[in-house]
Scaffold this motif. Sequence first.
Motif, PDB file in Angstrom:
ATOM      1  N   ALA A  74      15.669   5.595  -1.692  1.00 20.98           N
ATOM      2  CA  ALA A  74      15.357   5.367  -0.281  1.00 20.98           C
ATOM      3  C   ALA A  74      16.353   4.404   0.344  1.00 20.98           C
ATOM      4  CB  ALA A  74      13.938   4.821  -0.145  1.00 20.98           C
ATOM      5  N   LEU A  78      18.852   5.479   3.347  1.00 19.58           N
ATOM      6  CA  LEU A  78      18.827   4.852   4.668  1.00 19.58           C
ATOM      7  C   LEU A  78      20.232   4.461   5.100  1.00 19.58           C
ATOM      8  CD1 LEU A  78      15.650   2.592   4.344  1.00 19.58           C
ATOM      9  CD2 LEU A  78      15.911   4.602   5.796  1.00 19.58           C
ATOM     10  N   CYS A 196      11.724  -1.305   4.635  1.00 21.73           N
ATOM     11  CA  CYS A 196      13.041  -0.881   5.128  1.00 21.73           C
ATOM     12  C   CYS A 196      12.944   0.382   5.981  1.00 21.73           C
ATOM     13  CB  CYS A 196      13.990  -0.649   3.950  1.00 21.73           C
ATOM     14  SG  CYS A 196      14.631  -2.155   3.213  1.00 21.73           S
ATOM     15  N   ILE A 197      12.113   1.329   5.560  1.00 20.35           N
ATOM     16  CA  ILE A 197      11.954   2.559   6.356  1.00 20.35           C
ATOM     17  C   ILE A 197      11.408   2.222   7.739  1.00 20.35           C
ATOM     18  CG2 ILE A 197      10.605   4.686   6.567  1.00 20.35           C
ATOM     19  CD1 ILE A 197      10.869   5.020   3.536  1.00 20.35           C
ATOM     20  N   VAL A 289      15.385   8.416  10.850  1.00 13.68           N
ATOM     21  CA  VAL A 289      14.995   7.727   9.628  1.00 13.68           C
ATOM     22  C   VAL A 289      13.776   8.399   9.006  1.00 13.68           C
ATOM     23  CG1 VAL A 289      14.049   5.560   8.719  1.00 13.68           C
ATOM     24  CG2 VAL A 289      15.994   5.524  10.308  1.00 13.68           C
ATOM     25  N   TRP A 290      12.824   8.803   9.846  1.00 13.73           N
ATOM     26  CA  TRP A 290      11.617   9.463   9.324  1.00 13.73           C
ATOM     27  C   TRP A 290      11.964  10.792   8.671  1.00 13.73           C
ATOM     28  CZ3 TRP A 290       8.093   6.195   8.515  1.00 13.73           C
ATOM     29  CH2 TRP A 290       7.807   5.162   9.429  1.00 13.73           C
ATOM     30  N   THR A 292      14.769  11.444   7.129  1.00 11.58           N
ATOM     31  CA  THR A 292      15.335  11.084   5.829  1.00 11.58           C
ATOM     32  C   THR A 292      14.233  10.761   4.829  1.00 11.58           C
ATOM     33  OG1 THR A 292      17.404  10.244   6.781  1.00 11.58           O
ATOM     34  CG2 THR A 292      16.767   9.393   4.618  1.00 11.58           C
ATOM     35  N   ALA A 293      13.199  10.050   5.279  1.00 12.94           N
ATOM     36  CA  ALA A 293      12.079   9.704   4.391  1.00 12.94           C
ATOM     37  C   ALA A 293      11.393  10.963   3.869  1.00 12.94           C
ATOM     38  CB  ALA A 293      11.083   8.817   5.127  1.00 12.94           C
TER      39      ALA A 293
END
Length: 340
Positions: A74, A78, A196-197, A289-290, A292-293
């Motif tokens: 993760a 990021l 971090c997310i 970012v979401w 990528t998560a």
Amino acid sequence: MTTNRSTTLEPAAAGAAPGEPGRRFSWQWLQGFAVRHAMVVVMLFVVAFFLYKSARFGTVENMTTILIAAAPFALIALGQTLVILTGGIDLSVGSIIAASAMAGAYVAKASAGNLLLTVVVAVAVGLAAGAVNGFVVSRMNVPPFIATLGMLTLASGAAYVIGGGAPINGLPANFGSIANTEILGLKIPVILMILCIIAFAIIMKRTSYGMRVYAVGGNRLAAEIAGVKSKRILFSVYTISGVLAGISGLMLASRVISGAPNLGQGYELDAIAAVVIGGASLMGGRGTVWGTAIGLLLIQTLNNGLDLLIVPSYWQDVIKGVLIVLAVAIDVWAAHRRTS
């Protein structure tokens, strides 16, 4: 008066089938949801499949295992997200993980377990490597692929030099506390991943810095005309990527209480895959970012589920490759549907 009342009621009835006033859920609504959240739908199908095939998959212990495995990925994913949003790529994060892990392990052993010094040195190695990448890309105008490929080789060699060509073992017991300590039932890497997310999601969506990153990736010349200092943005994203890789390397080494010069090998590919699966464009300017998560969790869920089903490693690579291509194809199709 009558006219006003009928006008007010029209939106509530709009789209509702005869005899079903105010109907909220319909086939059209489901289609729209699937298009807007294609990767979420893929993720749900993958989870449902593994729940059906393995009773162990849905246990709390297994969910925790997935999160722990996902945490180091993760962090680098990021950093990779920021880099890709600018239209670049960072191939060096796997090697930076190894160099940072070896540096941290070396200091921990030499200082008899000074954790503060260990953390500072490991993160500093990642910071330095990322800053070099950022300087070469932003100031010397070297293509990101070439610049980070060079750092990949340099950092990998440095990892072997630090350990004299061998792993660093016999580390103090407290070195393992960096990654294996639990807070409220969650290990530190998992907590760090969640924080971090959330933090990067807010930064990229709610701050001027996030807007500038998107602007540079969307059209660098237009961004510069608008006053964005693109060189500073490029330098910053590669530096952040290096720092996150350094932290990831420290976490991985701490988890096994050992430093290995080949640690992180191939991690850059999974990080890039997570970002692309999450909907980011390798041309820059598009991604979240979401997303990528979701991409990260999809990859880690596949790894975990296939292990539980005792699928041979070579078949795992084939299956993951096919599913990654399908996931990206679905996301591209969904993007076209959204724009049309």
